[in-house]
Design a protein around this motif. Structure first.
Motif, PDB file in Angstrom:
ATOM      1  N   LEU A 256       0.836  -1.198   0.000  1.00 14.18           N
ATOM      2  CA  LEU A 256       0.000   0.000   0.000  1.00 14.18           C
ATOM      3  C   LEU A 256       0.870   1.247   0.000  1.00 14.18           C
ATOM      4  N   ALA A 257       0.325   2.331  -0.553  1.00 14.61           N
ATOM      5  CA  ALA A 257       0.966   3.647  -0.517  1.00 14.61           C
ATOM      6  C   ALA A 257       0.005   4.629   0.144  1.00 14.61           C
ATOM      7  N   PRO A 258       0.502   5.767   0.633  1.00 17.39           N
ATOM      8  CA  PRO A 258      -0.399   6.765   1.213  1.00 17.39           C
ATOM      9  C   PRO A 258      -1.429   7.254   0.195  1.00 17.39           C
ATOM     10  N   ALA A 259      -2.619   7.569   0.676  1.00 20.99           N
ATOM     11  CA  ALA A 259      -3.660   8.107  -0.203  1.00 20.99           C
ATOM     12  C   ALA A 259      -3.151   9.363  -0.909  1.00 20.99           C
ATOM     13  N   GLY A 260      -3.494   9.486  -2.187  1.00 20.01           N
ATOM     14  CA  GLY A 260      -3.064  10.638  -2.967  1.00 20.01           C
ATOM     15  C   GLY A 260      -1.783  10.428  -3.739  1.00 20.01           C
ATOM     16  N   THR A 261      -1.160   9.269  -3.584  1.00 20.66           N
ATOM     17  CA  THR A 261       0.045   8.977  -4.377  1.00 20.66           C
ATOM     18  C   THR A 261      -0.342   8.980  -5.856  1.00 20.66           C
ATOM     19  N   PRO A 262       0.409   9.670  -6.699  1.00 25.50           N
ATOM     20  CA  PRO A 262       0.029   9.801  -8.116  1.00 25.50           C
ATOM     21  C   PRO A 262      -0.156   8.452  -8.816  1.00 25.50           C
ATOM     22  N   PRO A 263      -1.169   8.346  -9.673  1.00 27.76           N
ATOM     23  CA  PRO A 263      -1.425   7.092 -10.397  1.00 27.76           C
ATOM     24  C   PRO A 263      -0.216   6.570 -11.163  1.00 27.76           C
ATOM     25  N   ALA A 264       0.607   7.472 -11.706  1.00 31.09           N
ATOM     26  CA  ALA A 264       1.783   7.023 -12.471  1.00 31.09           C
ATOM     27  C   ALA A 264       2.763   6.271 -11.581  1.00 31.09           C
ATOM     28  N   ILE A 265       2.904   6.714 -10.333  1.00 33.50           N
ATOM     29  CA  ILE A 265       3.791   6.034  -9.390  1.00 33.50           C
ATOM     30  C   ILE A 265       3.179   4.707  -8.950  1.00 33.50           C
ATOM     31  N   ILE A 266       1.868   4.695  -8.689  1.00 34.40           N
ATOM     32  CA  ILE A 266       1.184   3.446  -8.329  1.00 34.40           C
ATOM     33  C   ILE A 266       1.363   2.426  -9.443  1.00 34.40           C
ATOM     34  N   LYS A 267       1.224   2.869 -10.688  1.00 32.19           N
ATOM     35  CA  LYS A 267       1.371   1.968 -11.838  1.00 32.19           C
ATOM     36  C   LYS A 267       2.785   1.393 -11.895  1.00 32.19           C
ATOM     37  N   LYS A 268       3.781   2.244 -11.694  1.00 28.95           N
ATOM     38  CA  LYS A 268       5.170   1.777 -11.744  1.00 28.95           C
ATOM     39  C   LYS A 268       5.454   0.782 -10.623  1.00 28.95           C
ATOM     40  N   LEU A 269       4.944   1.063  -9.431  1.00 30.96           N
ATOM     41  CA  LEU A 269       5.154   0.159  -8.288  1.00 30.96           C
ATOM     42  C   LEU A 269       4.414  -1.157  -8.499  1.00 30.96           C
ATOM     43  N   HIS A 270       3.206  -1.083  -9.050  1.00 28.32           N
ATOM     44  CA  HIS A 270       2.441  -2.307  -9.304  1.00 28.32           C
ATOM     45  C   HIS A 270       3.169  -3.198 -10.304  1.00 28.32           C
ATOM     46  N   GLU A 271       3.644  -2.600 -11.360  1.00 30.86           N
ATOM     47  CA  GLU A 271       4.353  -3.388 -12.383  1.00 30.86           C
ATOM     48  C   GLU A 271       5.610  -4.030 -11.802  1.00 30.86           C
ATOM     49  N   ALA A 272       6.318  -3.285 -10.962  1.00 29.87           N
ATOM     50  CA  ALA A 272       7.537  -3.827 -10.360  1.00 29.87           C
ATOM     51  C   ALA A 272       7.215  -4.935  -9.373  1.00 29.87           C
ATOM     52  N   ALA A 273       6.145  -4.772  -8.597  1.00 32.08           N
ATOM     53  CA  ALA A 273       5.766  -5.791  -7.617  1.00 32.08           C
ATOM     54  C   ALA A 273       5.343  -7.087  -8.310  1.00 32.08           C
ATOM     55  N   VAL A 274       4.541  -6.956  -9.363  1.00 35.27           N
ATOM     56  CA  VAL A 274       4.084  -8.148 -10.089  1.00 35.27           C
ATOM     57  C   VAL A 274       5.257  -8.857 -10.755  1.00 35.27           C
ATOM     58  N   ALA A 275       6.174  -8.081 -11.332  1.00 37.00           N
ATOM     59  CA  ALA A 275       7.366  -8.685 -11.934  1.00 37.00           C
ATOM     60  C   ALA A 275       8.193  -9.409 -10.877  1.00 37.00           C
ATOM     61  N   ALA A 276       8.278  -8.833  -9.674  1.00 38.93           N
ATOM     62  CA  ALA A 276       9.021  -9.468  -8.574  1.00 38.93           C
ATOM     63  C   ALA A 276       8.408 -10.811  -8.227  1.00 38.93           C
ATOM     64  N   LEU A 277       7.075 -10.863  -8.167  1.00 33.65           N
ATOM     65  CA  LEU A 277       6.378 -12.098  -7.786  1.00 33.65           C
ATOM     66  C   LEU A 277       6.517 -13.183  -8.854  1.00 33.65           C
TER      67      LEU A 277
END
Length: 324
Positions: A256-277
């Motif tokens: 999770l990230a703090p509320a209001g974190t920009p969608p572009a950053i959420i997208k980058k983190l999601h892609e990195a997390a899924v690739a890690a898994l």
């Protein structure tokens, strides 16, 4: 233009500036990222955090530093991340209790549905009912029989009031008609240490993180609180096999990230997390410890959080918890 008009323009500009949402850093991440864990080092949540952080660090080129802040059923960590800047540099590895805690700690300073931006549910793992070897029981039936002989005398540990392990113990008591004494701790490693030392009688240990101890024979594993046996504990029956099919206890970890974190950053983190898994070594390690890799998207994770909160709202109506 007179001074009054200039003042009004200045005030309006300031207000507009404060109302402007946080903009994504196009070079994100350009400095180390902190991943805060609400439990002690060595436990299942910490294990998942460190495995995923190492892979995300390799992909994104900046350190992903895991920081443990145990306490108050993981609320210390959750509150810290909820109050952090929404810039993607402070993240939370959450566990299942985050959807329960509002029903346990009435003064918590965050709302799981409003204070965070979900990134991905990373993994899940069933609980394993384990007892200290000196207890002298080898099955769930024997444990229930012993507990009925001494109501309220046998102790079970958990990672905190109202958490998944605590609620698993409450469910076991309700389904089998026994009375146990609950002993809360700050983390899973603390629970396991006291179980190994014989200071408590039993616990629902999350398979991830506890597997080496469960396999060692230094504690006795009685049942897997999931739908099927674990390949890493092939001789341990499921709760359905021992006559308690409703005794399901599932623990998950999510980013999770703090509320209001920009969608572009959420997208980058999601892609990195899924690739890690998807990394074969990480997947093999998690599954070998009784875990299941998830890696869903932010919308799916948000919907699951909302659903769990609603479920726990109903279940906590019948459970009395005193956090004083």
């Amino acid at each position: 233009m007179n001074r009054r008009h200039l003042s009004l323009i200045t005030i309006a500009s300031l207000v507009a500036g404060f109302a402007t949402p946080t903009l994504a850093d196009p070079n994100y991440p350009s400095k180390p990222v902190r991943i805060i864990v609400g439990y002690s080092a060595g436990g299942p949540t910490d294990t998942v955090a460190r495995l995923v952080a190492a892979k995300m660090q390799a992909q994104l080129g900046q350190p992903f530093v895991v920081e443990n802040r145990a306490g108050v059923g993981s609320n210390v960590a959750s509150e810290a991340v909820a109050a952090a800047s929404a810039d993607g540099y402070t993240l939370l590895i959450a566990a299942a209790p985050i959807t329960m805690n509002r029903f346990v700690y009435k003064d918590q300073k965050f709302n799981v549905e409003k204070s965070f931006e979900p990134i991905s549910k990373l993994s899940s793992a069933p609980g394993v009912l384990a007892v200290r070897n000196g207890l002298g029981v080898k099955s769930v039936a024997e444990l229930i029989a012993l507990a009925k002989k001494s109501p309220g005398k046998l102790t079970y540990g958990s990672t905190g009031l109202g958490g998944s392990q605590h609620m698993a113990g409450e469910l076991l008591q309700r389904l089998s008609g026994i009375q146990l004494l609950h002993v809360p701790y700050k983390g899973a490693s603390n629970v396991m240490n006291d179980l190994l030392a014989g200071h408590i009688d039993m616990a629902f240990m999350t398979a991830t993180g506890a597997m080496p101890h469960l396999q060692s024979g230094k504690v006795t594993s009685l049942a897997v609180a999931g739908p099927k046996r674990l390949t890493s504990l092939p001789n341990v029956p499921t709760v359905a096999e021992v006559g308690l099919p409703a005794m399901i206890s599932d623990s998950w970890n999510g980013l999770l990230a703090p509320a209001g974190t920009p969608p572009a950053i959420i997208k980058k983190l999601h892609e990195a997390a899924v690739a890690a898994l998807k990394a074969p070594d990480l997947k093999t390690k998690l599954e070998g410890q009784g875990g299941l890799v998830i890696g869903n998207n932010p919308d799916e994770f948000r919907a699951e959080i909302r659903e769990e909160v609603n479920q726990w709202a109903e279940q906590f109506k019948s459970v009395k918890i005193d956090t004083q």
